[in-house]
Write an enzyme that holds these catalytic residues in place. Structure first.
Site, PDB file in Angstrom:
ATOM      1  N   ASP A  64      -7.284  -3.482  27.267  1.00 49.39           N
ATOM      2  CA  ASP A  64      -6.582  -2.309  26.726  1.00 49.39           C
ATOM      3  C   ASP A  64      -6.225  -1.322  27.821  1.00 49.39           C
ATOM      4  O   ASP A  64      -5.225  -0.613  27.723  1.00 49.39           O
ATOM      5  CB  ASP A  64      -7.455  -1.639  25.660  1.00 49.39           C
ATOM      6  CG  ASP A  64      -7.733  -2.605  24.519  1.00 49.39           C
ATOM      7  OD1 ASP A  64      -6.772  -3.018  23.860  1.00 49.39           O
ATOM      8  OD2 ASP A  64      -8.900  -2.973  24.323  1.00 49.39           O
TER       9      ASP A  64
ATOM     10  N   GLU B 215     -16.450 -11.174  24.129  1.00 49.55           N
ATOM     11  CA  GLU B 215     -15.703 -11.120  25.391  1.00 49.55           C
ATOM     12  C   GLU B 215     -16.639 -10.816  26.557  1.00 49.55           C
ATOM     13  O   GLU B 215     -16.521 -11.404  27.630  1.00 49.55           O
ATOM     14  CB  GLU B 215     -14.592 -10.064  25.281  1.00 49.55           C
ATOM     15  CG  GLU B 215     -13.485 -10.558  24.358  1.00 49.55           C
ATOM     16  CD  GLU B 215     -12.474  -9.509  23.943  1.00 49.55           C
ATOM     17  OE1 GLU B 215     -12.710  -8.313  24.181  1.00 49.55           O
ATOM     18  OE2 GLU B 215     -11.445  -9.902  23.375  1.00 49.55           O
TER      19      GLU B 215
ATOM     20  N   GLY C 141      -7.149 -10.517  27.941  1.00 50.53           N
ATOM     21  CA  GLY C 141      -6.373  -9.300  28.147  1.00 50.53           C
ATOM     22  C   GLY C 141      -7.282  -8.085  28.278  1.00 50.53           C
ATOM     23  O   GLY C 141      -8.496  -8.209  28.424  1.00 50.53           O
TER      24      GLY C 141
ATOM     25  N   GLY D  90      -6.162 -11.220  21.484  1.00 52.75           N
ATOM     26  CA  GLY D  90      -5.142 -10.171  21.552  1.00 52.75           C
ATOM     27  C   GLY D  90      -3.740 -10.751  21.687  1.00 52.75           C
ATOM     28  O   GLY D  90      -3.559 -11.968  21.778  1.00 52.75           O
TER      29      GLY D  90
HETATM   30  C1  5RP Z   1      -9.708  -7.609  22.120  1.00 56.40           C
HETATM   31  C2  5RP Z   1      -9.346  -7.126  23.468  1.00 56.40           C
HETATM   32  C3  5RP Z   1      -7.977  -7.405  23.944  1.00 56.40           C
HETATM   33  O1  5RP Z   1      -8.065  -8.041  25.180  1.00 56.40           O
HETATM   34  C4  5RP Z   1      -7.252  -6.114  24.120  1.00 56.40           C
HETATM   35  O2  5RP Z   1      -7.295  -5.409  22.880  1.00 56.40           O
HETATM   36  C5  5RP Z   1      -5.802  -6.303  24.570  1.00 56.40           C
HETATM   37  O3  5RP Z   1      -5.012  -6.738  23.516  1.00 56.40           O
HETATM   38  P1  5RP Z   1      -3.444  -6.896  23.651  1.00 56.40           P
HETATM   39  O4  5RP Z   1      -3.209  -8.032  24.599  1.00 56.40           O
HETATM   40  O5  5RP Z   1      -2.993  -7.183  22.246  1.00 56.40           O
HETATM   41  O6  5RP Z   1      -2.902  -5.596  24.163  1.00 56.40           O
HETATM   42  O7  5RP Z   1     -10.127  -6.535  24.175  1.00 56.40           O
HETATM   43  O8  5RP Z   1     -10.978  -7.173  21.735  1.00 56.40           O
END
Ligand code: 5RP
Length: 228
Positions: free
Chosen positions: A95, A114, A93, A38
């Site tokens: 969401d 993940e 990271g 991410g």
């Molecule tokens: C990827 C994820 C990321 O950790 C999540 O989407 C956060 O991304 P960003 O740092 O771009 O907001 O779970 O599958």
């Protein structure tokens, strides 16, 4: 007066950088590090390069082909989790996150790897900007990775849980699967919902991290960093 979009984007990026920079203090020489996916993680990977950590790590187990390519470009060896006896630290990271450190992940479609890395790691440090912090999870649509032939069946089962599943058309995960995003479901009991979705045949992974939450949440804000 409303702020111009570019200024808002820059402010968000600075918050991500605060969180990413704070987590550098957890690194040790010759460490094997789990690394997620991410834009926040990309900021962290960039710092590994500028701060000299890329060559001080023994290697990284990465959650996506995208992160692996960025790390390889910095000279960090990419290791197979099967060849790693233990993984002291995983940085990724999210969401959405609650103060109980329960997460929604998978916006970048890397949720299965993940979850595996988070399960295998001794310590899971989640780096987010403060826009990700919520009281109740579910404003961000909950990603569910599914075996392609089971997509419509799983969608019907997810709808029966009260949400509105939407196929993320055009996205194939690094594992060759599809993603359904479950909209409009306020998640009152993340542990129960994670277990219920895991029970549906054809589901590979749900992007709810309740049974294995983050151990530490590093929240970047305009004034600095908060640790939970
Ligand atoms: C990827 C994820 C990321 O950790 C999540 O989407 C956060 O991304 P960003 O740092 O771009 O907001 O779970 O599958």
């Amino acid at each position: 007066m409303t702020k111009p979009a570019a200024a808002v984007a820059d402010a968000g990026q600075i918050k991500k950088l605060h969180a990413a920079r704070a987590s550098l203090a957890m690194l040790r020489d010759d460490m094997i590090l789990g690394i997620g996916t991410g834009s926040t993680v990309n900021a962290f990977i960039d710092l590994l390069g500028t701060d000299g950590w890329a060559s001080r790590l023994r290697g990284a187990v990465s959650s996506s082909e995208g992160s692996s390519a960025r790390l390889r470009a910095l000279g960090t060896p990419i290791l197979d989790l099967n060849e790693v006896p233990d993984l002291p630290l995983y940085i990724d990271g999210a969401d959405e996150a609650t103060r109980a450190r329960v997460l929604i992940k998978g916006g970048g479609a890397a949720l299965t790897r993940e979850k595996i890395i988070a399960a295998a790691a001794d310590r899971f440090v989640c780096i987010v900007d403060d826009s990700k912090l919520v009281e109740t999870l579910g404003r961000f649509p909950l990603p569910v990775e599914v075996i392609p032939m089971a997509r419509c069946y799983v969608a019907r089962r997810l709808a029966s849980l009260g949400g509105r599943p939407v196929w993320r058309e055009g996205t194939t995960t690094d594992n060759g699967n599809h993603i359904l995003d479950l909209h409009d479901l306020a998640i009152a009991d993340p542990m129960a919902l994670e277990a219920a979705i895991n029970q549906i045949t054809g589901v590979v992974t749900v992007g709810l991290f309740a049974a294995r939450p983050a151990d530490l949440l590093v929240i970047g804000a305009s004034g600095g960093v908060e640790f939970i």
